[in-house]
Motif scaffolding. Structure first.
Motif, PDB file in Angstrom:
ATOM      1  N   UNK A  33       5.175  10.855  -9.112  1.00 30.94           N
ATOM      2  CA  UNK A  33       4.970  11.193 -10.383  1.00 30.94           C
ATOM      3  C   UNK A  33       4.295  12.719 -10.233  1.00 30.94           C
ATOM      4  N   UNK A  34       4.108  13.199  -9.025  1.00 31.96           N
ATOM      5  CA  UNK A  34       3.688  14.569  -9.097  1.00 31.96           C
ATOM      6  C   UNK A  34       4.611  15.405  -8.244  1.00 31.96           C
ATOM      7  N   UNK A  35       4.864  16.595  -8.983  1.00 33.61           N
ATOM      8  CA  UNK A  35       6.037  17.415  -8.385  1.00 33.61           C
ATOM      9  C   UNK A  35       5.610  18.269  -7.261  1.00 33.61           C
ATOM     10  N   UNK A  36       4.202  18.343  -6.638  1.00 36.33           N
ATOM     11  CA  UNK A  36       3.798  19.206  -5.841  1.00 36.33           C
ATOM     12  C   UNK A  36       3.760  18.385  -4.418  1.00 36.33           C
ATOM     13  N   UNK A  37       4.348  16.995  -4.446  1.00 39.10           N
ATOM     14  CA  UNK A  37       4.162  16.280  -3.172  1.00 39.10           C
ATOM     15  C   UNK A  37       5.628  15.561  -3.204  1.00 39.10           C
ATOM     16  N   UNK A  38       5.849  15.538  -1.790  1.00 38.35           N
ATOM     17  CA  UNK A  38       7.210  14.448  -1.419  1.00 38.35           C
ATOM     18  C   UNK A  38       6.941  13.696  -0.148  1.00 38.35           C
ATOM     19  N   UNK A  39       7.092  12.534  -0.356  1.00 45.83           N
ATOM     20  CA  UNK A  39       6.997  11.578   0.776  1.00 45.83           C
ATOM     21  C   UNK A  39       8.394  11.676   1.404  1.00 45.83           C
ATOM     22  N   UNK A  40       8.404  12.046   2.716  1.00 51.94           N
ATOM     23  CA  UNK A  40       9.638  12.225   3.428  1.00 51.94           C
ATOM     24  C   UNK A  40       9.838  10.945   4.494  1.00 51.94           C
ATOM     25  N   UNK A  41       8.998  10.171   4.736  1.00 46.16           N
ATOM     26  CA  UNK A  41       9.138   9.012   5.676  1.00 46.16           C
ATOM     27  C   UNK A  41       7.940   8.182   5.662  1.00 46.16           C
ATOM     28  N   UNK A  42       8.094   6.873   6.116  1.00 42.49           N
ATOM     29  CA  UNK A  42       7.152   5.873   6.094  1.00 42.49           C
ATOM     30  C   UNK A  42       7.228   5.122   7.336  1.00 42.49           C
ATOM     31  N   UNK A  43       6.091   4.617   7.977  1.00 44.86           N
ATOM     32  CA  UNK A  43       5.791   3.970   9.269  1.00 44.86           C
ATOM     33  C   UNK A  43       4.763   2.727   9.099  1.00 44.86           C
ATOM     34  N   UNK A  44       5.236   1.691   9.796  1.00 45.34           N
ATOM     35  CA  UNK A  44       4.366   0.480   9.558  1.00 45.34           C
ATOM     36  C   UNK A  44       3.232   0.261  10.761  1.00 45.34           C
ATOM     37  N   UNK A  78       2.333   6.751  -6.750  1.00 44.20           N
ATOM     38  CA  UNK A  78       1.443   8.031  -7.356  1.00 44.20           C
ATOM     39  C   UNK A  78       2.002   9.353  -7.098  1.00 44.20           C
ATOM     40  N   UNK A  79       2.585   9.454  -5.772  1.00 43.10           N
ATOM     41  CA  UNK A  79       3.115  10.625  -5.551  1.00 43.10           C
ATOM     42  C   UNK A  79       4.310  11.199  -6.145  1.00 43.10           C
ATOM     43  N   UNK A 119       0.866  -1.113  -0.062  1.00 46.37           N
ATOM     44  CA  UNK A 119       0.036   0.030  -0.012  1.00 46.37           C
ATOM     45  C   UNK A 119       0.802   1.265   0.034  1.00 46.37           C
ATOM     46  N   UNK A 120       1.879   1.390   0.997  1.00 46.01           N
ATOM     47  CA  UNK A 120       2.941   2.520   0.841  1.00 46.01           C
ATOM     48  C   UNK A 120       3.494   2.693  -0.388  1.00 46.01           C
ATOM     49  N   UNK A 121       3.878   1.512  -0.933  1.00 43.83           N
ATOM     50  CA  UNK A 121       4.548   1.585  -2.242  1.00 43.83           C
ATOM     51  C   UNK A 121       3.784   2.161  -3.406  1.00 43.83           C
ATOM     52  N   UNK A 122       2.438   1.903  -3.327  1.00 43.90           N
ATOM     53  CA  UNK A 122       1.512   2.150  -4.380  1.00 43.90           C
ATOM     54  C   UNK A 122       1.405   3.596  -4.232  1.00 43.90           C
ATOM     55  N   UNK A 123       1.113   4.061  -3.069  1.00 44.56           N
ATOM     56  CA  UNK A 123       0.902   5.418  -2.904  1.00 44.56           C
ATOM     57  C   UNK A 123       2.203   6.427  -3.165  1.00 44.56           C
ATOM     58  N   UNK A 124       3.397   6.035  -2.701  1.00 43.59           N
ATOM     59  CA  UNK A 124       4.550   6.468  -3.191  1.00 43.59           C
ATOM     60  C   UNK A 124       4.728   6.525  -4.537  1.00 43.59           C
ATOM     61  N   UNK A 171      -5.557  12.325  -5.146  1.00 41.88           N
ATOM     62  CA  UNK A 171      -4.915  13.636  -5.592  1.00 41.88           C
ATOM     63  C   UNK A 171      -5.770  14.842  -5.153  1.00 41.88           C
ATOM     64  N   UNK A 172      -7.083  14.888  -5.418  1.00 41.53           N
ATOM     65  CA  UNK A 172      -8.110  15.724  -4.911  1.00 41.53           C
ATOM     66  C   UNK A 172      -7.923  16.039  -3.603  1.00 41.53           C
ATOM     67  N   UNK A 173      -8.018  14.788  -2.867  1.00 47.57           N
ATOM     68  CA  UNK A 173      -8.044  14.974  -1.381  1.00 47.57           C
ATOM     69  C   UNK A 173      -6.930  15.627  -0.651  1.00 47.57           C
ATOM     70  N   UNK A 174      -5.866  15.327  -1.166  1.00 45.07           N
ATOM     71  CA  UNK A 174      -4.608  15.821  -0.989  1.00 45.07           C
ATOM     72  C   UNK A 174      -4.639  17.278  -1.105  1.00 45.07           C
TER      73      UNK A 174
END
Length: 227
Positions: free
Chosen positions: A23-34, A20-21, A13-18, A112-115
């Motif tokens: 590919x979008x220059x407006x967002x940056x995933x800076x960390x993950x937790x389980x 998506x993000x 799930x985390x990999x799938x969200x990452x 993306x709309x929710x974000x």
């Protein structure tokens, strides 16, 4: 750029969200937790703009995590992500202080709309979830505190002294509604989402005991709320 932390016990799930993000220059995933415990530590240290949290996780659920994080008064906003559209999970998330609730089956466009909406300080609930919320409000099973939490943060203000105990936002919507504005017009003028407008307009009319704009205008004038 909006900084995001992902909190989910499923790597896929985390990999799938990452993906998506990334590919979008407006967002940056800076960390993950389980899990929620790791999530709290990560959010406290990285201070992301948004944390996307699964509800059901080992050690600590996403709901418990959000409850604790809200008490720390960080500026991070929280979107709950779940496979479940049960009333219980939705209402618990709202009462915990979540800013959004998305189903894992949501489309990329809705995600993306929710974000985008949440990053601007508004609330976002997917279509199915919004229907459940409206049904709960109509049945009276959501109390006043929960209703306030469905709206954007600007509504967390002290209510004005008035006959129907309307909030500042409800007073604004009252004046715009009786002037003939549609929900779309009101949303654009107040810079809030249309869903938020609909919920507040429903709350307003419920408090004043009216069913349409004509009755709303008449009662407001009767109680000296408008000239």
């Amino acid at each position: 750029m909006i900084k995001i932390v992902l909190v989910d016990d499923h790597f896929m799930v985390r990999d799938g969200i990452r993906a998506i993000l990334d590919d979008n220059e407006n967002y940056n995933v800076i960390g993950e937790a389980s899990n929620g415990v790791e999530g709290i530590q990560l959010v406290r240290s990285l201070k992301p703009d948004i944390a996307i949290c699964d509800i059901r996780m080992p050690e600590m659920s996403g709901i418990e995590m959000v409850q604790q994080m809200i008490e720390m008064k960080l500026e991070t906003r929280y979107i709950m992500l779940s496979m479940h559209d049960s009333d219980e999970y939705i209402l618990q998330s709202i009462n915990a202080g979540a800013d959004g609730y998305l189903l894992k089956g949501s489309s990329k466009e809705e995600f993306l709309k929710a974000l985008s909406v949440v990053s601007k300080g508004e609330k976002y609930f997917s279509g199915d979830v919004s229907s459940i919320l409206v049904r709960k409000i109509k049945s009276g099973s959501i109390d006043e505190t929960s209703e306030v939490k469905l709206s954007d943060n600007s509504l967390l203000e002290e209510k004005k002294d008035n006959p129907f105990d309307l909030t500042k936002r409800e007073n604004q919507i009252l004046l715009l509604a009786i002037s003939g504005k549609t929900n779309k017009d009101i949303a654009e003028e107040l810079k809030i989402s249309r869903r938020t407008t609909e919920v507040h307009r429903f709350n307003l009319m419920k408090k004043m005991g009216v069913k349409n704009v004509l009755e709303l205008s008449s009662k407001a004038r009767e109680h000296g709320m408008i000239p």
